[in-house]
Motif scaffolding. Structure first.
Motif, short mmCIF file in Angstrom:
data_model
loop_
_atom_site.label_atom_id
_atom_site.label_comp_id
_atom_site.label_asym_id
_atom_site.label_seq_id
_atom_site.Cartn_x
_atom_site.Cartn_y
_atom_site.Cartn_z
N TRP A 1 -14.04 25.96 -2.74
CA TRP A 1 -14.91 27.13 -2.75
C TRP A 1 -14.26 28.26 -3.52
O TRP A 1 -13.04 28.42 -3.50
CB TRP A 1 -15.24 27.58 -1.33
CG TRP A 1 -15.85 26.49 -0.53
CD1 TRP A 1 -15.26 25.74 0.44
CD2 TRP A 1 -17.18 25.99 -0.64
NE1 TRP A 1 -16.12 24.81 0.93
CE2 TRP A 1 -17.32 24.93 0.29
CE3 TRP A 1 -18.26 26.31 -1.44
CZ2 TRP A 1 -18.50 24.22 0.43
CZ3 TRP A 1 -19.44 25.60 -1.29
CH2 TRP A 1 -19.54 24.57 -0.36
N LEU A 2 -15.08 29.06 -4.18
CA LEU A 2 -14.60 30.19 -4.95
C LEU A 2 -15.28 31.45 -4.42
O LEU A 2 -16.51 31.49 -4.32
CB LEU A 2 -14.94 29.98 -6.43
CG LEU A 2 -14.34 30.91 -7.45
CD1 LEU A 2 -12.82 30.75 -7.49
CD2 LEU A 2 -14.92 30.63 -8.81
N ARG B 1 -19.38 26.94 -5.21
CA ARG B 1 -18.49 25.78 -5.35
C ARG B 1 -17.48 26.04 -6.46
O ARG B 1 -17.82 26.61 -7.49
CB ARG B 1 -19.28 24.52 -5.65
CG ARG B 1 -20.10 24.04 -4.49
CD ARG B 1 -20.72 22.69 -4.82
NE ARG B 1 -21.61 22.27 -3.78
CZ ARG B 1 -21.24 21.60 -2.69
NH1 ARG B 1 -19.98 21.31 -2.51
NH2 ARG B 1 -22.12 21.25 -1.79
N ASP B 2 -16.27 25.60 -6.26
CA ASP B 2 -15.20 25.75 -7.24
C ASP B 2 -15.34 24.65 -8.29
O ASP B 2 -15.05 23.49 -8.02
CB ASP B 2 -13.85 25.68 -6.54
CG ASP B 2 -12.68 25.97 -7.46
OD1 ASP B 2 -12.92 26.36 -8.61
OD2 ASP B 2 -11.54 25.81 -7.01
N THR B 3 -15.85 25.02 -9.47
CA THR B 3 -16.01 24.08 -10.57
C THR B 3 -15.35 24.66 -11.81
O THR B 3 -14.95 25.83 -11.82
CB THR B 3 -17.50 23.82 -10.87
OG1 THR B 3 -18.09 25.03 -11.36
CG2 THR B 3 -18.25 23.33 -9.65
N ALA B 4 -15.26 23.89 -12.85
CA ALA B 4 -14.68 24.37 -14.10
C ALA B 4 -15.47 25.56 -14.65
O ALA B 4 -14.89 26.51 -15.18
CB ALA B 4 -14.62 23.25 -15.13
N ARG B 5 -16.78 25.52 -14.52
CA ARG B 5 -17.61 26.62 -15.04
C ARG B 5 -17.47 27.88 -14.21
O ARG B 5 -17.40 28.97 -14.76
CB ARG B 5 -19.07 26.19 -15.10
CG ARG B 5 -19.27 25.10 -16.15
CD ARG B 5 -20.69 24.88 -16.48
NE ARG B 5 -21.16 25.96 -17.34
CZ ARG B 5 -22.42 26.18 -17.59
NH1 ARG B 5 -23.34 25.43 -17.06
NH2 ARG B 5 -22.79 27.18 -18.38
N THR B 6 -17.44 27.76 -12.89
CA THR B 6 -17.31 28.97 -12.07
C THR B 6 -15.90 29.55 -12.13
O THR B 6 -15.73 30.75 -12.00
CB THR B 6 -17.72 28.71 -10.60
OG1 THR B 6 -16.93 27.64 -10.07
CG2 THR B 6 -19.19 28.36 -10.49
#
Length: 109
Positions: free
Chosen positions: A97-98, A63-68
Motif C-alpha cells: 500500500w502507498l 495499491r503500491d505499483t510501479a505507476r503509483t
C-alpha cells in the motif's frame, strides 16, 4: 488496509510537456485512475496544522505499483470532484500500500 476498503476512485493528473520548450509545461492531463481509500483529517488535526485553508486535508491509500510509486508532489489528485495537490508520497514499506498526503492548496508550480 484491505482491498474492500478501496471504495473511491482517484484520478492522478500530471502536466504535459510542451514540445520544443523543455522548461515549459502545459495544462494538467489525466495520468491514471485507480481505486483508493480516502481518510480525511479530523477538524482538530486541521486546526493543529495551522490554517484551515492550507492544511493537509487527508490521506489517500492506493495499491503500491510501479505507476503509483512514480507520483510526485508536482502531480495533482482529483477525488470526489475535488482537485487536490499532493503534499507527500510515503516511501514504499513493502506492505503493498502507498499512502499519499493531499491538501486543497493550489500548487505553485
Amino acid at each position: 488496509m484491505q482491498a474492500g476498503q478501496l471504495d473511491k476512485r482517484v484520478t492522478f493528473m500530471r502536466r504535459e510537456r510542451v514540445p520544443g520548450k523543455p522548461a515549459d509545461r502545459g495544462p494538467f492531463a489525466e495520468l491514471l485512475k485507480v481505486a483508493c481509500a480516502f481518510r480525511p483529517l479530523s477538524g482538530r488535526a486541521l486546526a493543529e496544522a495551522g490554517s484551515l485553508t492550507d492544511a493537509i486535508e487527508g490521506s489517500i491509500c492506493v495499491r503500491d505499483t510501479a505507476r503509483t510509486r512514480g507520483l510526485t508532489v508536482a502531480d495533482r489528485a482529483v477525488i470526489d470532484g475535488r482537485d487536490m495537490s499532493i503534499e507527500s508520497v510515503q516511501p514504499s514499506d513493502r506492505s503493498g500500500w502507498l499512502w499519499i498526503k493531499v491538501s486543497r492548496r493550489k500548487a505553485s508550480a
